[in-house]
Design an enzyme around this catalytic site. Structure first.
Site, mmCIF file in Angstrom:
data_model
loop_
_atom_site.group_PDB
_atom_site.id
_atom_site.type_symbol
_atom_site.label_atom_id
_atom_site.label_comp_id
_atom_site.label_asym_id
_atom_site.label_seq_id
_atom_site.Cartn_x
_atom_site.Cartn_y
_atom_site.Cartn_z
ATOM 1 C CG HIS A 1 56.069 187.193 13.541
ATOM 2 N ND1 HIS A 1 56.070 187.996 14.656
ATOM 3 C CD2 HIS A 1 54.890 187.434 12.905
ATOM 4 C CE1 HIS A 1 54.940 188.691 14.706
ATOM 5 N NE2 HIS A 1 54.213 188.364 13.642
ATOM 6 C CD GLU A 2 53.432 185.598 9.388
ATOM 7 O OE1 GLU A 2 52.313 185.078 9.621
ATOM 8 O OE2 GLU A 2 53.619 186.818 9.420
ATOM 9 C CG HIS B 1 50.797 185.072 14.072
ATOM 10 N ND1 HIS B 1 50.303 185.706 15.191
ATOM 11 C CD2 HIS B 1 51.503 186.024 13.381
ATOM 12 C CE1 HIS B 1 50.687 186.973 15.181
ATOM 13 N NE2 HIS B 1 51.413 187.187 14.103
ATOM 14 C CD GLU C 1 51.246 191.019 14.874
ATOM 15 O OE1 GLU C 1 52.313 190.375 14.794
ATOM 16 O OE2 GLU C 1 50.490 191.165 13.902
#
Length: 290
Positions: free
Chosen positions: A131-132, A135, A190
């Site tokens: 997930h990071e 980003h 997100e």
């Protein structure tokens, strides 16, 4: 300088603050905000340079796990093979604090807190890190540091019009780093990072059901003692339960869904086997001639 991040910044929202969060804005800085910094151009290179300096300041003021530490060894084992992902070169370290957090920066720095590693197994940890990475790949971290730079009013009116960044002090870098961690991504960002995490797990042959499971852990935490405060702080973020449902829906559609069973979590350094001591050479006894 002691740092304490009490956060679920990975997939939820920051719900705690530390010493660097105090916004110390001078009249001059507030004037810059009033006059606006819209004329300031901010490139990817600017974001990388600022992030690199800010993360160096954070690393210098937080307990970082050394290469022989069990947390660092585990992170290297789990994540080391993905240090270059989707054209982005990543570097990663563990902060030895009990808080639950992980964050990424525009320069590819990924920082994972020991508290997160204590509650998630390898697959769940990969889902969070995925997930990071999302980003970073999606340029959300670039946008975050740009927003933090403007929000903290580190530009004065003159520099905002000149289109050049100022040289920042250590204090300002620390302030910027903290603001960068505390920055909130949009719901769209997100959701896109969630999708990146799922695809990252699927592409690399990991159990995609760990994505749903990681969200369930965070959902359970948000329903605990800090539930009311968490609800307030999560107002601009997607609900973790709904995000878990979305991950489950993806896995079901792909024919991959199975209820995830958390695996053993071990953050201890392997014990090195002791080398047996060499036996002393036998003494030669002289034979007397008769």
């Amino acid at each position: 300088m002691k740092k304490r991040f009490i956060v679920l910044g990975i997939l939820l929202a920051v719900f705690g603050f530390n010493k660097m969060n105090a916004q110390i804005l001078s009249d001059k800085a507030m004037g810059a905000v009033g006059k606006g910094v819209s004329g300031f151009t901010f490139s990817d290179a600017d974001a990388v340079a600022l992030a690199k300096q800010s993360i160096a300041e954070l690393d210098a003021n937080n307990p970082v796990a050394g290469p022989a530490d069990g947390y660092a060894i585990r992170l290297e084992r789990v994540f080391g093979k993905h240090a270059s992902t989707d054209g982005v070169t990543l570097n990663y370290k563990v902060y030895l604090v009990k808080d639950i957090n992980a964050f990424a920066c525009a320069d590819g720095s990924v920082r994972v807190f020991a508290g997160l590693m204590d509650i998630m197994d390898d697959n769940q940890l990969l889902a969070v890190i995925g997930h990071e990475i999302g980003h970073v790949v999606n340029h959300d971290t670039r946008d975050a540091i740009k927003a933090a730079y403007k929000k903290e009013a580190l530009l004065d009116a003159a520099s905002s019009q000149s289109g050049k960044m100022e040289t920042l002090t250590q204090s300002q870098l620390g302030q910027l780093g903290s603001a960068m961690i505390d920055s909130k991504h949009s719901r769209k960002q997100e959701s896109e990072a969630d999708a990146f995490s799922y695809d990252f797990m699927k592409k690399n042959g990991y159990d995609v059901n760990a994505v749903e499971s990681a969200f369930r852990i965070l959902q359970n935490l948000s329903e605990g003692a800090d539930a009311s405060f968490m609800t307030k702080m999560m107002s601009s973020h997607p609900d973790s339960g709904k995000r878990a449902d979305a991950a489950k829906k993806k896995a079901t559609k792909d024919g991959l869904y199975n209820a995830y069973v958390q695996q053993k979590i071990d953050n201890t350094a392997p014990v090195k086997a002791k080398t047996p001591a060499k036996a002393a050479p036998a003494k030669k006894t002289a034979t007397k001639k008769k």
